[in-house]
Write a protein that holds these residues in place. Sequence first.
Motif, short mmCIF file in Angstrom:
data_model
loop_
_atom_site.label_atom_id
_atom_site.label_comp_id
_atom_site.label_asym_id
_atom_site.label_seq_id
_atom_site.Cartn_x
_atom_site.Cartn_y
_atom_site.Cartn_z
N ARG A 68 50.84 62.22 61.22
CA ARG A 68 51.97 62.13 62.11
C ARG A 68 51.82 61.57 63.28
O ARG A 68 52.62 60.84 64.17
CB ARG A 68 52.36 63.50 62.14
CG ARG A 68 53.68 64.00 63.06
CD ARG A 68 54.07 65.37 63.05
NE ARG A 68 55.24 65.45 63.80
CZ ARG A 68 56.12 66.61 63.78
NH1 ARG A 68 55.69 67.51 63.27
NH2 ARG A 68 57.01 66.71 64.61
N ALA A 69 50.49 61.78 64.15
CA ALA A 69 50.43 61.13 65.31
C ALA A 69 50.18 59.77 65.15
O ALA A 69 50.76 59.10 66.38
CB ALA A 69 49.03 61.87 65.79
N LYS A 108 49.68 52.98 68.10
CA LYS A 108 50.10 51.90 69.12
C LYS A 108 49.63 50.48 69.10
O LYS A 108 50.39 49.54 69.44
CB LYS A 108 49.76 52.70 70.60
CG LYS A 108 50.51 53.76 70.89
CD LYS A 108 49.84 54.32 72.05
CE LYS A 108 50.85 55.69 72.35
NZ LYS A 108 50.33 56.38 73.65
N ARG A 122 56.00 54.55 66.60
CA ARG A 122 57.31 54.58 67.17
C ARG A 122 57.27 54.49 68.46
O ARG A 122 58.27 53.74 69.02
CB ARG A 122 57.88 55.94 66.71
CG ARG A 122 58.35 55.88 65.22
CD ARG A 122 59.11 57.31 64.93
NE ARG A 122 59.36 57.29 63.26
CZ ARG A 122 59.16 58.37 62.80
NH1 ARG A 122 58.55 59.42 63.13
NH2 ARG A 122 59.34 58.11 61.33
N GLU A 123 56.40 55.18 69.46
CA GLU A 123 56.55 54.87 70.60
C GLU A 123 56.30 53.39 71.17
O GLU A 123 56.57 52.99 72.44
CB GLU A 123 55.23 55.65 71.47
CG GLU A 123 55.75 57.11 71.48
CD GLU A 123 54.52 58.32 71.72
OE1 GLU A 123 53.71 57.52 72.29
OE2 GLU A 123 54.73 59.13 71.75
N HIS A 169 51.54 65.33 58.64
CA HIS A 169 51.46 66.36 59.79
C HIS A 169 50.00 65.96 60.02
O HIS A 169 49.20 65.33 59.58
CB HIS A 169 51.42 67.65 59.43
CG HIS A 169 50.18 68.35 58.52
ND1 HIS A 169 49.11 68.70 59.01
CD2 HIS A 169 50.07 68.02 56.92
CE1 HIS A 169 48.31 68.95 57.87
NE2 HIS A 169 48.65 68.61 56.77
N ALA A 207 52.11 57.97 63.33
CA ALA A 207 53.49 57.54 63.06
C ALA A 207 54.41 57.48 64.58
O ALA A 207 55.02 56.66 64.72
CB ALA A 207 53.98 58.34 62.09
N GLU A 208 53.94 58.57 65.15
CA GLU A 208 54.64 58.87 66.37
C GLU A 208 54.29 57.57 67.47
O GLU A 208 54.96 57.30 68.24
CB GLU A 208 54.63 60.01 66.98
CG GLU A 208 55.09 61.04 66.17
CD GLU A 208 54.85 62.66 66.65
OE1 GLU A 208 53.91 62.72 67.47
OE2 GLU A 208 55.50 63.54 66.19
N GLY A 209 52.76 57.43 67.46
CA GLY A 209 52.39 56.38 68.43
C GLY A 209 52.99 55.07 68.08
O GLY A 209 53.48 54.12 68.93
N ALA A 230 47.00 58.28 67.26
CA ALA A 230 48.03 57.81 68.14
C ALA A 230 47.75 56.55 68.57
O ALA A 230 48.46 55.54 68.83
CB ALA A 230 48.54 58.95 69.29
N THR A 288 43.80 63.50 66.80
CA THR A 288 45.19 63.17 66.89
C THR A 288 45.27 61.97 67.79
O THR A 288 46.29 61.26 67.79
CB THR A 288 46.08 64.31 66.96
OG1 THR A 288 45.64 65.08 68.14
CG2 THR A 288 45.97 65.10 65.84
#
Length: 118
Positions: free
Chosen positions: A105-106, A77, A112-113, A101, A108-110, A73, A69
Amino acid sequence: MTKGLSLFEKRRRRVRTALRAKGGERPRLSIHRSSQHIYAQVIDDAQGITIASASTLEKDVRDVTGATTTAAADVGKRLAERSKAAGVTTVVFDRGGFLFHGRVRALAEGAREAGLEF
């Protein structure tokens, strides 16, 4: 028409159709996940071109990343930085047939950050 398709293929088709209906003119952030690596690209479907891409197979990170994960991420990025450099800040998230998940998900969150909006 869908006879013989696996559950994964049916889910991929359903997600892609929903994105086309809701997405409008925004580029699509498409993800592919294998057992060893993860790949992501921002695609402009109107012109049929790839705007930016990133994966765990790139030369600078090939030896230190894998199917984790944290690696996903990092891919998110790097993809967000490259797409922002190309002038894209908002996308539609296309998870394909993969569930949201774990590594998906990791990633996607990376993204977004790093400033990508979806």
